[in-house]
Design a protein around this motif. Structure first.
Motif, PDB file in Angstrom:
ATOM      1  N   ILE A  74    -102.500  37.780  74.944  1.00 18.00           N
ATOM      2  CA  ILE A  74    -101.325  37.479  74.118  1.00 18.00           C
ATOM      3  C   ILE A  74    -101.121  35.966  74.026  1.00 18.00           C
ATOM      4  O   ILE A  74    -100.906  35.401  72.951  1.00 18.00           O
ATOM      5  N   GLN A  75    -101.179  35.304  75.175  1.00 13.23           N
ATOM      6  CA  GLN A  75    -101.007  33.847  75.190  1.00 13.23           C
ATOM      7  C   GLN A  75    -102.134  33.164  74.415  1.00 13.23           C
ATOM      8  O   GLN A  75    -101.919  32.197  73.687  1.00 13.23           O
ATOM      9  N   GLY A  86    -101.592  33.655  70.766  1.00 10.66           N
ATOM     10  CA  GLY A  86    -100.337  33.097  70.286  1.00 10.66           C
ATOM     11  C   GLY A  86     -99.453  34.111  69.600  1.00 10.66           C
ATOM     12  O   GLY A  86     -98.715  33.781  68.679  1.00 10.66           O
ATOM     13  N   THR A  87     -99.511  35.384  70.081  1.00  4.16           N
ATOM     14  CA  THR A  87     -98.730  36.442  69.433  1.00  4.16           C
ATOM     15  C   THR A  87     -97.354  36.616  70.051  1.00  4.16           C
ATOM     16  O   THR A  87     -96.587  37.466  69.628  1.00  4.16           O
ATOM     17  N   GLY A  88     -97.036  35.856  71.074  1.00  4.18           N
ATOM     18  CA  GLY A  88     -95.708  35.991  71.672  1.00  4.18           C
ATOM     19  C   GLY A  88     -95.762  35.793  73.170  1.00  4.18           C
ATOM     20  O   GLY A  88     -96.792  35.456  73.742  1.00  4.18           O
ATOM     21  N   ASP A  89     -94.613  35.969  73.822  1.00  4.07           N
ATOM     22  CA  ASP A  89     -94.521  35.799  75.266  1.00  4.07           C
ATOM     23  C   ASP A  89     -95.064  37.029  75.983  1.00  4.07           C
ATOM     24  O   ASP A  89     -94.996  38.145  75.495  1.00  4.07           O
ATOM     25  N   PRO A 123     -98.001  43.042  68.133  1.00  4.20           N
ATOM     26  CA  PRO A 123     -98.479  42.639  66.799  1.00  4.20           C
ATOM     27  C   PRO A 123     -99.535  41.540  66.893  1.00  4.20           C
ATOM     28  O   PRO A 123     -99.418  40.615  67.695  1.00  4.20           O
ATOM     29  N   LEU A 124    -100.565  41.651  66.067  1.00  2.00           N
ATOM     30  CA  LEU A 124    -101.629  40.651  66.037  1.00  2.00           C
ATOM     31  C   LEU A 124    -101.424  39.602  64.950  1.00  2.00           C
ATOM     32  O   LEU A 124    -102.184  38.647  64.864  1.00  2.00           O
ATOM     33  N   LEU A 127    -102.290  45.282  68.707  1.00  2.25           N
ATOM     34  CA  LEU A 127    -103.030  45.479  69.949  1.00  2.25           C
ATOM     35  C   LEU A 127    -102.207  46.430  70.798  1.00  2.25           C
ATOM     36  O   LEU A 127    -100.991  46.266  70.922  1.00  2.25           O
ATOM     37  N   TYR A 128    -102.857  47.452  71.385  1.00  4.72           N
ATOM     38  CA  TYR A 128    -102.132  48.443  72.181  1.00  4.72           C
ATOM     39  C   TYR A 128    -102.635  48.443  73.622  1.00  4.72           C
ATOM     40  O   TYR A 128    -103.835  48.598  73.875  1.00  4.72           O
TER      41      TYR A 128
END
Length: 366
Positions: free
Chosen positions: A180-181, A184-187, A206-207, A213-214
């Motif tokens: 995720i980091q 850059g999709t969120g914290d 969300p990508l 991404l699950y």
């Protein structure tokens, strides 16, 4: 109350039953993000709570993947590959392509050949009925190899959703948090833990291109050593840094104990080198074969630890082997392995019934 899902494990939030999954106090609904009490206590107190979901429940959820056109990223623990495989995974994911990722490569000695590791994992996958489109190695906890894995995911997903699957305790949530980091999709908001069964439902991330991404529930593999001991002992058997090999010169009819969870009897012939690859916190004890049964009966939970906590271990199961290569690894699922040098060694192994024990060609040159 509108349906709310835990940001940590994905389970549906409820405020009525403190003993049921997804419970959180009414007052906690004002927080952002909202997490269940189980995730809160895990994050802040490192305290795991039992869950009522069974392995069949997890597999039922996993089978939903076959209904979607997606890339499946299959994470296995290189330190415990035997305990990482999800039986029958291919039928649960349908015809979707599988990217196989070996995690925790940093635990292996630096002399380990990564190409040999990749080939071994690929062969093991074929034995499980899998034909991955590619194999990558990494260390999620140390962020090693993540760029290459992220690039491979982007290449093979071809604008589709991504499902990350794997058995419990392979580092799946830690991997996704770093991913995720990286993307850059969120914290990072996924609950991570060294205890089995942390993620309880699909978690959608969300990508940024209309796809997701699950994170999926970890499948409980019953022959992992983690399922036979308590949280305190689990920390002792799970290495967190590069394993330092311990060399033993054994004469005929000598025994090595791996705590109270594994035993190797070296029957012969002649004197031979055995090398133990396991957590530095796991007690390795040598004795004579004729004394081993009595020692185990008297010292389980004392000299032979873990387990150090009071647990009812299943009876010991016996495995007989004869080495047919210059170096073989006797693997105790979730504990580590013992390399036996030279062909023709006769060995007997014991582990609590349910812990996987197997023999493979040695992975480490030396």
């Amino acid at each position: 109350m509108d349906e709310i899902y835990c940001a940590g494990c994905g389970v549906k939030i409820q405020t009525e039953d403190p003993q049921a999954l997804g419970y959180t106090p009414q007052s906690a609904l004002q927080h952002d993000p909202i997490v269940c009490q189980r995730c809160f206590r895990l994050t802040h107190y490192n305290e795991i709570q039992d869950v009522s979901l069974t392995a069949d429940d997890f597999l039922t959820m996993l089978s939903k993947i076959s209904e979607h056109d997606a890339l499946v990223v299959y994470l296995v623990d290189l330190f415990d590959s035997a305990g990482s495989w999800v039986p029958g995974l291919q039928r649960f994911v349908g015809g979707n392509p599988v990217l196989l990722v070996g995690n925790k490569g940093d635990l292996f000695p630096k002399s380990t050949n990564p190409n040999k590791l990749s080939s071994w994992i690929r062969r093991s996958a074929r034995e499980q009925g899998l034909k991955p489109v590619d194999v990558r190695l990494m260390s999620a906890s140390r962020n090693h190899g993540l760029d290459e894995v992220a690039a491979a995911i982007d290449h093979y997903r071809k604008g589709r959703d991504v499902y990350v699957v794997g058995a419990t305790n392979v580092g799946k949530s830690t991997f996704i948090n770093h991913l995720i980091q990286h993307l850059g999709t969120g914290d990072s908001a996924i609950t991570t833990s060294r205890f089995p069964g942390t993620t309880l439902d699909f978690i959608e991330i969300p990508l940024g291109d209309g796809c997701n991404l699950y994170d999926t529930p970890g499948i409980i593999n019953d022959h992992q050593a983690a399922h036979f001991i308590g949280p305190r002992d689990l920390k002792k058997i799970m290495p967190v840094k590069e394993i330092k090999p311990k060399v033993f010169q054994l004469n005929e009819r000598q025994t090595l104990f791996l705590g109270g969870l594994g035993r190797l009897d070296y029957i012969g012939p002649a004197r031979r080198s055995l090398i133990v690859y396991a957590s530095s916190s796991l007690v390795i004890h040598r004795t004579k074969m004729e004394q081993a049964d009595d020692l185990y009966a008297r010292q389980l939970g004392h000299l032979l630890t873990p387990p150090s906590e009071k647990v009812d271990l299943p009876p010991m199961e016996r495995f007989d082997f004869r080495t047919d290569q210059q170096a073989c690894d006797l693997v105790f699922s979730g504990l580590g392995w013992i390399t036996i040098k030279g062909r023709g060694a006769r060995i007997t192994a014991y582990a609590p019934k349910g812990i996987g024990v197997s023999l493979r060609p040695s992975l480490i040159k030396g």
